[in-house]
Design a protein around this motif. Structure first.
Motif, PDB file in Angstrom:
ATOM      1  N   ASN A 110     -15.582 -29.346 -38.438  1.00 30.95           N
ATOM      2  CA  ASN A 110     -16.898 -29.690 -38.993  1.00 30.95           C
ATOM      3  C   ASN A 110     -16.786 -30.135 -40.455  1.00 30.95           C
ATOM      4  O   ASN A 110     -17.406 -31.121 -40.867  1.00 30.95           O
ATOM      5  CB  ASN A 110     -17.839 -28.493 -38.879  1.00 30.95           C
ATOM      6  CG  ASN A 110     -18.226 -28.206 -37.437  1.00 30.95           C
ATOM      7  OD1 ASN A 110     -18.197 -29.093 -36.594  1.00 30.95           O
ATOM      8  ND2 ASN A 110     -18.589 -26.960 -37.154  1.00 30.95           N
ATOM      9  N   ILE A 111     -15.993 -29.393 -41.235  1.00 37.33           N
ATOM     10  CA  ILE A 111     -15.797 -29.769 -42.632  1.00 37.33           C
ATOM     11  C   ILE A 111     -15.131 -31.131 -42.721  1.00 37.33           C
ATOM     12  O   ILE A 111     -15.531 -31.986 -43.527  1.00 37.33           O
ATOM     13  CB  ILE A 111     -14.957 -28.704 -43.375  1.00 37.33           C
ATOM     14  CG1 ILE A 111     -15.777 -27.434 -43.585  1.00 37.33           C
ATOM     15  CG2 ILE A 111     -14.450 -29.245 -44.717  1.00 37.33           C
ATOM     16  CD1 ILE A 111     -15.035 -26.314 -44.286  1.00 37.33           C
ATOM     17  N   GLY A 112     -14.122 -31.340 -41.903  1.00 40.75           N
ATOM     18  CA  GLY A 112     -13.393 -32.607 -41.934  1.00 40.75           C
ATOM     19  C   GLY A 112     -14.280 -33.798 -41.608  1.00 40.75           C
ATOM     20  O   GLY A 112     -14.168 -34.856 -42.232  1.00 40.75           O
ATOM     21  N   ARG A 113     -15.175 -33.604 -40.633  1.00 37.40           N
ATOM     22  CA  ARG A 113     -16.031 -34.728 -40.231  1.00 37.40           C
ATOM     23  C   ARG A 113     -17.067 -35.059 -41.299  1.00 37.40           C
ATOM     24  O   ARG A 113     -17.350 -36.238 -41.557  1.00 37.40           O
ATOM     25  CB  ARG A 113     -16.691 -34.409 -38.885  1.00 37.40           C
ATOM     26  CG  ARG A 113     -15.663 -34.380 -37.751  1.00 37.40           C
ATOM     27  CD  ARG A 113     -16.262 -33.934 -36.447  1.00 37.40           C
ATOM     28  NE  ARG A 113     -16.984 -35.018 -35.776  1.00 37.40           N
ATOM     29  CZ  ARG A 113     -17.364 -34.960 -34.492  1.00 37.40           C
ATOM     30  NH1 ARG A 113     -17.085 -33.878 -33.777  1.00 37.40           N
ATOM     31  NH2 ARG A 113     -18.013 -35.959 -33.943  1.00 37.40           N
TER      32      ARG A 113
ATOM     33  N   HIS B 206     -22.032 -27.526 -48.315  1.00 36.14           N
ATOM     34  CA  HIS B 206     -22.156 -26.169 -47.777  1.00 36.14           C
ATOM     35  C   HIS B 206     -21.302 -26.047 -46.513  1.00 36.14           C
ATOM     36  O   HIS B 206     -21.480 -26.824 -45.572  1.00 36.14           O
ATOM     37  CB  HIS B 206     -23.607 -25.847 -47.407  1.00 36.14           C
ATOM     38  CG  HIS B 206     -24.509 -25.721 -48.585  1.00 36.14           C
ATOM     39  ND1 HIS B 206     -24.367 -24.757 -49.555  1.00 36.14           N
ATOM     40  CD2 HIS B 206     -25.603 -26.450 -48.954  1.00 36.14           C
ATOM     41  CE1 HIS B 206     -25.314 -24.891 -50.461  1.00 36.14           C
ATOM     42  NE2 HIS B 206     -26.070 -25.920 -50.125  1.00 36.14           N
ATOM     43  N   ALA B 207     -20.418 -25.058 -46.497  1.00 34.98           N
ATOM     44  CA  ALA B 207     -19.643 -24.798 -45.278  1.00 34.98           C
ATOM     45  C   ALA B 207     -18.800 -23.544 -45.479  1.00 34.98           C
ATOM     46  O   ALA B 207     -18.203 -23.345 -46.534  1.00 34.98           O
ATOM     47  CB  ALA B 207     -18.738 -25.979 -44.941  1.00 34.98           C
ATOM     48  N   GLY B 208     -18.757 -22.724 -44.444  1.00 34.40           N
ATOM     49  CA  GLY B 208     -17.819 -21.603 -44.423  1.00 34.40           C
ATOM     50  C   GLY B 208     -18.250 -20.387 -45.207  1.00 34.40           C
ATOM     51  O   GLY B 208     -19.018 -20.482 -46.166  1.00 34.40           O
TER      52      GLY B 208
ATOM     53  N   ALA C 124     -11.790 -18.340 -41.055  1.00 32.18           N
ATOM     54  CA  ALA C 124     -12.713 -18.644 -39.957  1.00 32.18           C
ATOM     55  C   ALA C 124     -13.272 -20.056 -40.138  1.00 32.18           C
ATOM     56  O   ALA C 124     -13.766 -20.408 -41.215  1.00 32.18           O
ATOM     57  CB  ALA C 124     -13.860 -17.628 -39.924  1.00 32.18           C
ATOM     58  N   LEU C 125     -13.166 -20.838 -39.069  1.00 34.38           N
ATOM     59  CA  LEU C 125     -13.715 -22.192 -39.118  1.00 34.38           C
ATOM     60  C   LEU C 125     -15.242 -22.120 -39.083  1.00 34.38           C
ATOM     61  O   LEU C 125     -15.805 -21.439 -38.222  1.00 34.38           O
ATOM     62  CB  LEU C 125     -13.214 -23.013 -37.936  1.00 34.38           C
ATOM     63  CG  LEU C 125     -11.703 -23.246 -37.863  1.00 34.38           C
ATOM     64  CD1 LEU C 125     -11.331 -23.902 -36.539  1.00 34.38           C
ATOM     65  CD2 LEU C 125     -11.256 -24.133 -39.024  1.00 34.38           C
ATOM     66  N   PRO C 126     -15.923 -22.792 -39.991  1.00 36.46           N
ATOM     67  CA  PRO C 126     -17.388 -22.719 -40.007  1.00 36.46           C
ATOM     68  C   PRO C 126     -18.000 -23.431 -38.806  1.00 36.46           C
ATOM     69  O   PRO C 126     -17.534 -24.489 -38.386  1.00 36.46           O
ATOM     70  CB  PRO C 126     -17.762 -23.428 -41.316  1.00 36.46           C
ATOM     71  CG  PRO C 126     -16.619 -24.329 -41.594  1.00 36.46           C
ATOM     72  CD  PRO C 126     -15.398 -23.631 -41.079  1.00 36.46           C
ATOM     73  N   GLU C 127     -19.068 -22.831 -38.285  1.00 38.46           N
ATOM     74  CA  GLU C 127     -19.780 -23.450 -37.171  1.00 38.46           C
ATOM     75  C   GLU C 127     -20.743 -24.526 -37.653  1.00 38.46           C
ATOM     76  O   GLU C 127     -21.179 -25.373 -36.876  1.00 38.46           O
ATOM     77  CB  GLU C 127     -20.540 -22.379 -36.387  1.00 38.46           C
ATOM     78  CG  GLU C 127     -19.629 -21.373 -35.693  1.00 38.46           C
ATOM     79  CD  GLU C 127     -20.403 -20.394 -34.826  1.00 38.46           C
ATOM     80  OE1 GLU C 127     -21.639 -20.540 -34.743  1.00 38.46           O
ATOM     81  OE2 GLU C 127     -19.764 -19.494 -34.241  1.00 38.46           O
ATOM     82  N   LYS C 128     -21.065 -24.491 -38.958  1.00 39.49           N
ATOM     83  CA  LYS C 128     -21.969 -25.485 -39.521  1.00 39.49           C
ATOM     84  C   LYS C 128     -21.375 -26.018 -40.831  1.00 39.49           C
ATOM     85  O   LYS C 128     -20.679 -25.293 -41.544  1.00 39.49           O
ATOM     86  CB  LYS C 128     -23.349 -24.881 -39.820  1.00 39.49           C
ATOM     87  CG  LYS C 128     -24.081 -24.343 -38.602  1.00 39.49           C
ATOM     88  CD  LYS C 128     -25.421 -23.743 -39.027  1.00 39.49           C
ATOM     89  CE  LYS C 128     -26.177 -23.172 -37.834  1.00 39.49           C
ATOM     90  NZ  LYS C 128     -27.483 -22.574 -38.240  1.00 39.49           N
TER      91      LYS C 128
END
Length: 491
Positions: free
Chosen positions: A266-269, A343-345, A350-354
């Motif tokens: 999600n962060i990468g995208r 905003h993330a994580g 843990a990989l963030p879901e949002k």
């Protein structure tokens, strides 16, 4: 061989014709600056400085949270105005809007003419917590030292309010009456959008059927070394201001343990989407206020630069490439993209879901919110990312060729004889946008000469103005009021 010579002669003739036409264009451009008539206005500088110094001491601070407003302090400031400018308050009509924004009406000799409106605001931004000790003088002291007036509001924008009132008080003391009605409109919440001040003032006047010949607010100023090839200081008058919008890019999906990440997170995208937007950018085009700026400056340039700008139809791609190299000039010719929040994580493993990002955009005149959103979606090309866009489009573009603009030019040149006055596109926001519905033209100009350091001080530390600048601002507004007598109604 003869064919080669013939071709060479043809190309030589074409080049010679090209050279003749372009050089002629360079010599043909005529100055758009009116001849100055040196101001003879004399005011009591010591008393004027003392009043401005006291005005700075009132902490009329705007907060995003309106419950934090110290309204008694606003009341004290208004009482200070009433005591400091007795002729204004005796001879002009004063109306309070929402208790704290002020409308002064000066009745002219001919009320059938379109009135003139001058507007400023007396609220100021807070001093950033933790920076108080960085100030050389207390930010609300109004101290005058070594020819400098210190404090919040000396630049933004109590100087506008006080300079206008000083000019009016001076003219009243001379028995002066304007040809047309004049309105002086002072907002109390410009720093947070002007929704309860300037917006309501404009709505009130619109209900009364009032249409201004022009309204002038704060905005551009006089700066040195602004444009290569122009040796004189340049005073820029905003004829439009860019729109401001916020885009939120967001994505939701499965998270998981960081030891087993997917190839696209999600962060990468979100990061890729931002990178793509920054790499692509909005289309640039030297048009509108940006084009007008250089048309006014070209006649004042050294010959080499004049040659290029006098032949924009040929050299426009070259000019645009030059402008794109600096953020300040790039913003003149395209809608800008500025990622400001990510905003993330919550945990390192843990990989963030949002994930989401906020992008601030400043829209060129003519770029709609719908078009901007469409550009973002097409550029990032990721259906999993949701794009939400909210904001306002650019204001209308007022005429740089009107009698009203020329009146502002003349007043400025009378005080600052060597300054070149030109139209430009304002990047920040002002109360002027609220007056578009009640004015033929709206302009943005703070009649002071400032440096790049001053621009940093406006909402920052050590805000200050020289006594000379302040006195010149009073003279400018006095000249502007008198010059407005010669205005004829717009067709």
């Amino acid at each position: 061989m003869k064919k080669i010579k013939k071709v060479a002669l043809i190309f030589g003739a074409i080049f010679l014709l090209f050279l003749i036409v372009t050089v002629y264009n360079a010599f043909a451009v005529k100055s758009k600056q009116p001849e100055p008539v040196t101001t003879t206005i004399q005011i009591n500088e010591e008393e004027a400085v003392a009043r401005f110094s006291e005005a700075i001491t009132y902490q009329t601070i705007s907060y995003q949270d309106r419950t934090k407003f110290d309204l008694p302090e606003f009341d004290r400031f208004i009482a200070f105005l009433e005591g400091s400018y007795p002729l204004v308050h005796e001879q002009l009509e004063l109306e309070k809007i929402n208790g704290y924004s002020l409308i002064y009406k000066w009745s002219g000799k001919d009320s059938s003419k379109n009135p003139i409106g001058l507007t400023s605001h007396y609220d100021v931004v807070p001093v950033l917590e933790g920076t108080e000790d960085n100030w050389e003088q207390d930010p609300f002291s109004g101290i005058v030292a070594d020819g400098i007036i210190w404090g919040r509001g000396t630049l933004d924008d109590k100087i506008g309010v006080i300079s206008i009132l000083e000019a009016v008080e001076h003219l009243l003391s001379q028995g002066y009456t304007p040809e047309q009605d004049m309105y002086f409109m002072f907002g109390h919440d410009e720093e947070i959008g002007g929704d309860e001040g300037a917006r309501v003032i404009a709505e009130t006047l619109k209900e009364r059927g009032i249409t201004f010949e022009f309204v002038m607010d704060e905005g551009g100023a006089i700066v040195e070394n602004m444009v290569p090839g122009v040796s004189q200081p340049v005073g820029v008058v905003g004829i439009s201001e860019k729109g401001s919008a916020t885009a939120e890019l967001s994505i939701e999906g499965s998270g998981g343990h960081s030891s087993q990440p997917k190839s696209s997170t999600n962060i990468g995208r979100i990061a890729s989407a931002i990178a793509e937007l920054e790499a692509t950018q909005f289309k640039h085009d030297l048009k509108g206020p940006g084009k007008d700026l250089f048309e006014f400056l070209a006649p004042e340039m050294s010959f080499g630069m004049k040659y290029i700008f006098a032949n924009q139809f040929i050299f426009e791609p070259v000019i645009e490439n030059i402008l794109l190299k600096q953020p300040a000039t790039a913003a003149l010719i395209r809608t800008t993209i500025a990622p400001t929040i990510f905003h993330a994580g919550e945990q390192y493993n843990a990989l963030p879901e949002k994930a989401s990002a906020i992008i601030n955009l400043r829209l060129m005149p003519g770029d709609s919110l719908e078009e901007v959103k469409e550009f973002i979606e097409e550029t990032i090309d990721d259906e999993a990312i949701t794009v939400k866009l909210d904001g306002s489009e650019a204001t209308n573009v007022s005429s740089p060729h009107s009698k009203s603009f020329q009146t502002i030019q003349q007043a400025a040149r009378n005080v600052y004889e060597e300054v070149v006055i030109a139209p430009y596109l304002m990047f920040a926001g002002s109360d002027a946008k609220h007056y578009e519905s009640v004015s033929m033209n709206t302009y943005r100009f703070l009649p002071v000469q400032i440096t790049s350091d001053d621009l940093q001080r406006m909402h920052g530390t050590n805000e200050q103005i020289s006594v000379e600048n302040y006195i010149n601002a009073i003279k400018f507004f006095t000249e502007l009021i008198m010059a407005s007598d010669k205005l004829e109604a717009t067709d």
